[in-house]
Design a protein around this motif. Structure first.
Motif, PDB file in Angstrom:
ATOM      1  N   THR A  35     -16.896   1.624   2.081  1.00  0.00           N
ATOM      2  CA  THR A  35     -16.190   0.184   1.065  1.00  0.00           C
ATOM      3  C   THR A  35     -17.443  -1.198   0.928  1.00  0.00           C
ATOM      4  N   ALA A  36     -16.803  -1.299   1.890  1.00  0.00           N
ATOM      5  CA  ALA A  36     -17.165  -2.909   2.106  1.00  0.00           C
ATOM      6  C   ALA A  36     -18.966  -2.867   2.091  1.00  0.00           C
ATOM      7  N   ASN A  37     -19.626  -2.139   1.826  1.00  0.00           N
ATOM      8  CA  ASN A  37     -21.175  -2.386   1.868  1.00  0.00           C
ATOM      9  C   ASN A  37     -21.995  -1.571   1.095  1.00  0.00           C
ATOM     10  N   ILE A  38     -21.140  -0.834  -0.092  1.00  0.00           N
ATOM     11  CA  ILE A  38     -21.102   0.132  -1.133  1.00  0.00           C
ATOM     12  C   ILE A  38     -20.369  -0.211  -2.612  1.00  0.00           C
ATOM     13  N   GLU A  39     -19.448  -0.924  -2.385  1.00  0.00           N
ATOM     14  CA  GLU A  39     -18.616  -1.377  -3.752  1.00  0.00           C
ATOM     15  C   GLU A  39     -19.144  -2.390  -4.542  1.00  0.00           C
ATOM     16  N   GLY A  40     -19.502  -2.594  -5.181  1.00  0.00           N
ATOM     17  CA  GLY A  40     -19.937  -3.155  -6.444  1.00  0.00           C
ATOM     18  C   GLY A  40     -21.206  -3.639  -6.406  1.00  0.00           C
ATOM     19  N   LYS A  41     -21.853  -3.029  -4.991  1.00  0.00           N
ATOM     20  CA  LYS A  41     -23.421  -3.114  -5.076  1.00  0.00           C
ATOM     21  C   LYS A  41     -24.399  -2.500  -5.964  1.00  0.00           C
TER      22      LYS A  41
END
Length: 405
Positions: A35-41
């Protein structure tokens, strides 16, 4: 006949023989990191209309990226991808979801990257993946162009605006390759490793993806729909993953792998290798019929011509493997590769694989390009690749897959 649409059930029972995803525990354990590396990316997926690419996109969507750009030469496949994702209730579609029916070797591709980028995540699934593509020199040249040269061009392009994660798909056929497709993917791995000190790059060696586009198993559906015989080697075994598992393997490798890592599913020869002939037999039984074993292609075609809606048997042609470049079974790693069994529950990781310098790699690529500028024969290509790749030992049987049903 039993519905052909319930493939997930058939795959789990007769192909992967798993009731749930092989990667479920790894996905759950790493949910927060993903989630930290994908969400909003933002993400660029090349070759995203294929089976593995499209399932990677679906896995990506679970983690809510803000922007997804998909490039593929298959315009119809892109259309279905959009319909599939937007028709599903399980995905949160990003504000920006764009598809481009473009070849990544075309000049317009560079403009797309420059206009839509920079990207946090880039995943490349555009590849020649079939052993049958080594049937002649021109097909071989196209395969090496796509699998190797374009990987180099893509990395040079991305070096201008480096993503946080870059992934390029490989194959189990790259481990001790016996066909030119596998050798081309081993060269692609060499490209990955050479560039891995400049940017974060990972790859994954794959099992067969059950019922993936163009695969033998997907061909079973086409044959049934057209009332044509099924045909498969009697002695070839393969590791299999489901389409869902294929996307999950790539997501974990792309986001969580360390630069230069080669990941692979933890499947075991004693329990997970499956014979194509067994799958074909089970598939016919799944449709409510009994297989009628045929010993020649002509016998199988004649039996298929006589099929009616009342038929209780279906023709299945079995024959020993007789084509160039085919092992009886595949493998994921070689004896001299350093393995990490601890980072993931159901993925192994090849660490610190032997790598070429960028200078050496550039010399190899230049030599291959110069080689194809003259008229050459297939055996000369095999000799060149054997010199470049000591682990490549081509199996030549003077017959290719296009000469079979």
């Amino acid at each position: 006949m039993t519905s052909l649409l319930n493939l997930d059930r058939f795959i789990s029972k007769h192909v992967t023989r798993r009731g749930e995803s092989l990667l479920k525990a790894d996905i759950v354990a790493n949910h927060q990191r993903l989630t930290a590396n994908i969400e909003g990316k933002s993400a660029l997926v090349i070759g995203g209309a294929g089976t593995i690419g499209s399932n990677f996109i679906k896995e990506l969507l679970y983690f809510k990226p803000a922007k997804v750009v998909v490039v593929d030469i298959n315009e119809n496949g892109l259309t279905e991808l959009v319909r599939d994702c937007r028709s599903s209730s399980v995905f949160t579609m990003p504000n920006v979801f764009i598809t481009y029916p473009v070849n990544m070797g075309d000049p317009i591709f560079n403009r797309i990257v420059e206009r839509e980028g920079p990207f946090d995540i880039v995943a490349n699934f555009a590849a020649h993946k079939h052993v049958r593509s080594e049937k002649d020199v021109l097909s071989i040249q196209a395969m090496i162009e796509n699998n190797v040269f374009r990987a180099v061009s893509l990395l040079d392009l991305l070096a201008k605006q480096q993503p946080s994660h870059f992934f390029c798909v490989s194959t189990d056929k790259a481990a001790n390759p016996v066909n030119i497709m596998g050798a081309s993917k081993k060269l692609m791995e060499d490209v990955i490793l050479a560039y891995s000190e400049k940017m974060k790059i990972t790859t994954a060696r794959f099992a067969n993806v059950a019922f993936s586009n163009g695969s033998l198993l997907a061909g079973f559906i086409e044959r049934i729909m057209k009332r044509q015989p099924l045909s498969t080697p009697s002695d070839v075994k393969r590791f299999f993953v489901s389409p869902e598992e294929s996307g999950q393997i790539c997501l974990l490798a792309c986001i969580l792998g360390q630069s230069g890592d080669i990941l692979f599913p933890r499947l075991h020869p004693e329990t997970d290798l499956v014979n194509f002939a067994d799958i074909a037999t089970d598939f016919i039984s799944y449709l409510g019929m009994e297989p009628a074993i045929c010993h020649t292609e002509n016998e199988a075609r004649k039996m298929a011509d006589a099929l009616t809606s009342e038929s209780l048997t279906y023709p299945l042609y079995l024959s020993p493997s007789s084509t160039s470049g085919e092992k009886l079974y595949e493998e994921f790693y070689t004896d001299d590769e350093e393995l990490d069994w601890d980072s993931f529950k159901m993925l192994g990781v090849i660490k610190n694989a032997k790598r070429r310098s960028l200078t050496e790699l550039s010399d190899v690529i230049s030599a291959i390009k110069a080689f194809f500028e003259k008229d050459v024969e297939k055996k000369e290509v095999v000799a060149l690749l054997s010199e470049i790749l000591p682990s490549f030992h081509h199996i030549e049987k003077e017959k290719n897959l296009d000469q079979h049903m």
